[in-house]
Design an enzyme around this catalytic site. Structure first.
Site, PDB file in Angstrom:
ATOM      1  CB  CYS A 166      -0.960   0.006   1.189  1.00 34.42           C
ATOM      2  SG  CYS A 166      -0.128   0.040   2.812  1.00 34.42           S
ATOM      3  CG  HIS A 225      -3.558   1.273   4.920  1.00 35.60           C
ATOM      4  ND1 HIS A 225      -3.107   0.564   3.823  1.00 35.60           N
ATOM      5  CD2 HIS A 225      -4.673   1.931   4.507  1.00 35.60           C
ATOM      6  CE1 HIS A 225      -3.931   0.788   2.800  1.00 35.60           C
ATOM      7  NE2 HIS A 225      -4.877   1.604   3.193  1.00 35.60           N
ATOM      8  CG  ASP A 248      -6.485   2.536   0.158  1.00 38.81           C
ATOM      9  OD1 ASP A 248      -5.421   2.267  -0.426  1.00 38.81           O
ATOM     10  OD2 ASP A 248      -6.810   2.028   1.241  1.00 38.81           O
TER      11      ASP A 248
END
Length: 217
Positions: free
Chosen positions: A38, A74, A89
């Site tokens: 991520c 994250h 995202d």
């Protein structure tokens, strides 16, 4: 999302076993066909959006599992379009939103069918400040960002460090929709289509895993 995989191979199959967030390094890695996790993918997407003059800031996030939240592990982005903010995202492991979403409490959004997600805008129980509805801000050149990544790529307790993962989204070439996932995780390869999931190969050795990466990905 269909062309860039979510993967942790550099932490297992490279000489250095580290990740660089330098724009040139991310460009070289991702555009040439590799992927990342991520922080890499959302950081690279920041460079893309800024080059197109989108106003945005990145935020660190905590991942909740069974009601408990871990550390800052994250990253995602908050992008402003026409004076309205959106949560963007581009990759959250094997799941996550397929579109930008306004940060509205209770807003539902599509994921790869049949899954759906829902945004909750509220303070986490672990926060001492109940007004903190968004995680703290940081820019990609600030220490917090690099500290998050350092922990994620070096801590033996971090999932990406102890588990080899490679996830490719399956695209329906006819409709252009994302319809499933092909997942290599540690010692198996799994295919998910719709609500059905099946193990299509078990990997008994490290050599089998490398062969499976070549075969399926």
């Amino acid at each position: 999302m269909a062309r860039v995989p979510f993967e942790s191979l550099s932490l297992h199959y490279s000489m250095h076993r580290t990740l660089s967030f330098g724009p040139d390094d991310l460009l070289s890695k991702i555009v040439k066909g590799s992927g990342g996790y991520c922080m890499e993918l959302n950081t690279f997407f920041v460079s893309v959006l800024r080059s197109l003059n989108y106003p945005l800031f990145s935020v660190g996030g905590r991942v909740g599992m069974g009601g408990a939240y871990g550390g800052w592990n994250h990253q995602l982005n908050i992008v402003t379009i026409d004076c309205r903010r959106y949560v963007v995202d581009v990759r959250f492991c094997s799941n996550g939103p397929l579109q930008p979403n306004p940060p509205e409490d209770g807003r539902e959004f599509p994921q790869i069918a049949p899954a759906r997600g829902k945004l909750e805008c509220k303070a986490l129980p672990i926060h001492t400040d109940a007004s903190q509805l968004l995680p703290c801000r940081f820019r990609s050149d600030e220490p917090h960002h690099h500290e998050m990544n350092l922990t994620s790529m070096t801590s033996p307790r971090n999932f990406f460090v102890y588990a080899v993962m490679y996830i490719r989204t399956i695209l329906d070439d006819r409709t252009g929709k994302l319809i499933g996932l092909l997942i290599l995780l540690r010692d198996y390869v799994k295919r998910q289509l719709g609500g059905h999931a099946e193990i299509i190969e078990n990997l008994e050795t490290k050599a089998w895993r490398v062969a499976a990466l070549r075969k399926w990905f």
